[in-house]
Design a protein around this motif. Structure first.
Motif, PDB file in Angstrom:
ATOM      1  N   UNK A  90       0.829  -1.200   0.000  1.00  0.00           N
ATOM      2  CA  UNK A  90       0.000   0.000   0.000  1.00  0.00           C
ATOM      3  C   UNK A  90       0.868   1.256   0.000  1.00  0.00           C
ATOM      4  N   UNK A  91       1.932   1.254   0.790  1.00  0.00           N
ATOM      5  CA  UNK A  91       2.840   2.411   0.815  1.00  0.00           C
ATOM      6  C   UNK A  91       3.514   2.599  -0.542  1.00  0.00           C
ATOM      7  N   UNK A  92       3.940   1.510  -1.161  1.00  0.00           N
ATOM      8  CA  UNK A  92       4.549   1.590  -2.493  1.00  0.00           C
ATOM      9  C   UNK A  92       3.543   2.089  -3.530  1.00  0.00           C
ATOM     10  N   UNK A  93       2.314   1.635  -3.422  1.00  0.00           N
ATOM     11  CA  UNK A  93       1.256   2.054  -4.338  1.00  0.00           C
ATOM     12  C   UNK A  93       1.004   3.552  -4.197  1.00  0.00           C
ATOM     13  N   UNK A  94       0.910   4.021  -2.956  1.00  0.00           N
ATOM     14  CA  UNK A  94       0.680   5.446  -2.714  1.00  0.00           C
ATOM     15  C   UNK A  94       1.812   6.279  -3.305  1.00  0.00           C
ATOM     16  N   UNK A  95       3.041   5.799  -3.166  1.00  0.00           N
ATOM     17  CA  UNK A  95       4.196   6.515  -3.728  1.00  0.00           C
ATOM     18  C   UNK A  95       4.096   6.566  -5.259  1.00  0.00           C
ATOM     19  N   UNK A  96       3.741   5.455  -5.882  1.00  0.00           N
ATOM     20  CA  UNK A  96       3.615   5.411  -7.347  1.00  0.00           C
ATOM     21  C   UNK A  96       2.494   6.319  -7.838  1.00  0.00           C
ATOM     22  N   UNK A  97       1.373   6.335  -7.138  1.00  0.00           N
ATOM     23  CA  UNK A  97       0.250   7.197  -7.521  1.00  0.00           C
ATOM     24  C   UNK A  97       0.653   8.661  -7.396  1.00  0.00           C
ATOM     25  N   UNK A  98       1.333   9.009  -6.312  1.00  0.00           N
ATOM     26  CA  UNK A  98       1.770  10.392  -6.109  1.00  0.00           C
ATOM     27  C   UNK A  98       2.770  10.814  -7.190  1.00  0.00           C
ATOM     28  N   UNK A  99       3.678   9.914  -7.552  1.00  0.00           N
ATOM     29  CA  UNK A  99       4.650  10.226  -8.606  1.00  0.00           C
ATOM     30  C   UNK A  99       3.936  10.446  -9.941  1.00  0.00           C
ATOM     31  N   UNK A 100       2.966   9.600 -10.254  1.00  0.00           N
ATOM     32  CA  UNK A 100       2.208   9.762 -11.503  1.00  0.00           C
ATOM     33  C   UNK A 100       1.435  11.076 -11.502  1.00  0.00           C
ATOM     34  N   UNK A 101       0.854  11.434 -10.357  1.00  0.00           N
ATOM     35  CA  UNK A 101       0.123  12.691 -10.253  1.00  0.00           C
ATOM     36  C   UNK A 101       1.056  13.882 -10.454  1.00  0.00           C
ATOM     37  N   UNK A 102       2.214  13.833  -9.836  1.00  0.00           N
ATOM     38  CA  UNK A 102       3.174  14.937  -9.961  1.00  0.00           C
ATOM     39  C   UNK A 102       3.653  15.085 -11.400  1.00  0.00           C
ATOM     40  N   UNK A 103       3.894  13.977 -12.057  1.00  0.00           N
ATOM     41  CA  UNK A 103       4.331  14.019 -13.459  1.00  0.00           C
ATOM     42  C   UNK A 103       3.226  14.602 -14.329  1.00  0.00           C
TER      43      UNK A 103
END
Length: 145
Positions: A90-103
C-alpha cells in the motif's frame, strides 16, 4: 457453527480479501511504474470496492478483537503476515500514484506555459498608447491533475 469455526471463517475471509487486494495493488503499482496508468482504469471500481470492504472489515475486527480469538493460531499468524505485506504494498502504491500525479501535473503546467509563451500580442500597443501585455486570452489549468 461454533465460535471456533466462526472465528476461523472470519480470519480466512479477511486473509483472502487482504491477499487479493495486495495483489491488485501490486499490479496497479507496476502499471504506474511502467508509465501505463491507463491499464488500471478498467478495474478501478473493483479495487475501490475491495478497499472499502477491507477498510470496513478490518475496522470491525480492530474494534472487536474477540471475533478472531478462537481462530487457529496459524490462521491468525497468516493474517498478520498478509496485513504486513499489504501495508508495505500500500505504501509503495501510494508513492507510485503520487509520482504519476506529480508528473501529470508537471506536464499540464509545462504545456500551459508553452501555450502562453507562444502567443503573440494582438497588437504592439493598446488603445491608450501603452505596450500591450498580451492577447488577453486565458489559459485555464485545473489543479486536479
Amino acid at each position: 457453527m461454533s465460535d471456533s469455526e466462526l472465528a476461523r471463517a472470519r480470519v480466512r475471509q479477511l486473509l483472502d480479501l487482504t491477499r487479493r487486494l495486495t495483489e491488485r495493488l501490486m499490479v496497479e503499482t507496476r502499471a504506474f511504474e511502467d508509465s501505463r496508468p491507463q491499464d488500471i482504469v478498467a478495474g478501478l471500481t473493483e479495487t475501490q470496492d475491495m478497499a472499502n470492504v477491507y477498510r470496513r472489515d478490518s475496522a470491525h475486527v480492530k474494534a472487536n478483537p474477540a471475533l478472531l480469538k478462537d481462530a487457529p493460531l496459524e490462521d491468525r499468524k497468516a493474517l498478520l503476515e498478509a496485513t504486513e505485506t499489504f501495508n508495505t504494498v500500500l505504501a509503495n502504491h501510494a508513492h507510485a500514484v503520487e509520482a504519476a500525479r506529480a508528473i501529470s501535473e508537471g506536464l499540464v503546467r509545462a504545456i500551459a506555459h508553452e501555450v502562453t509563451a507562444a502567443r503573440t500580442p494582438a497588437s504592439a500597443y493598446s488603445a491608450d498608447g501603452r505596450a500591450a501585455q498580451g492577447d488577453g486570452r486565458a489559459v485555464a489549468m485545473n489543479r486536479m491533475a
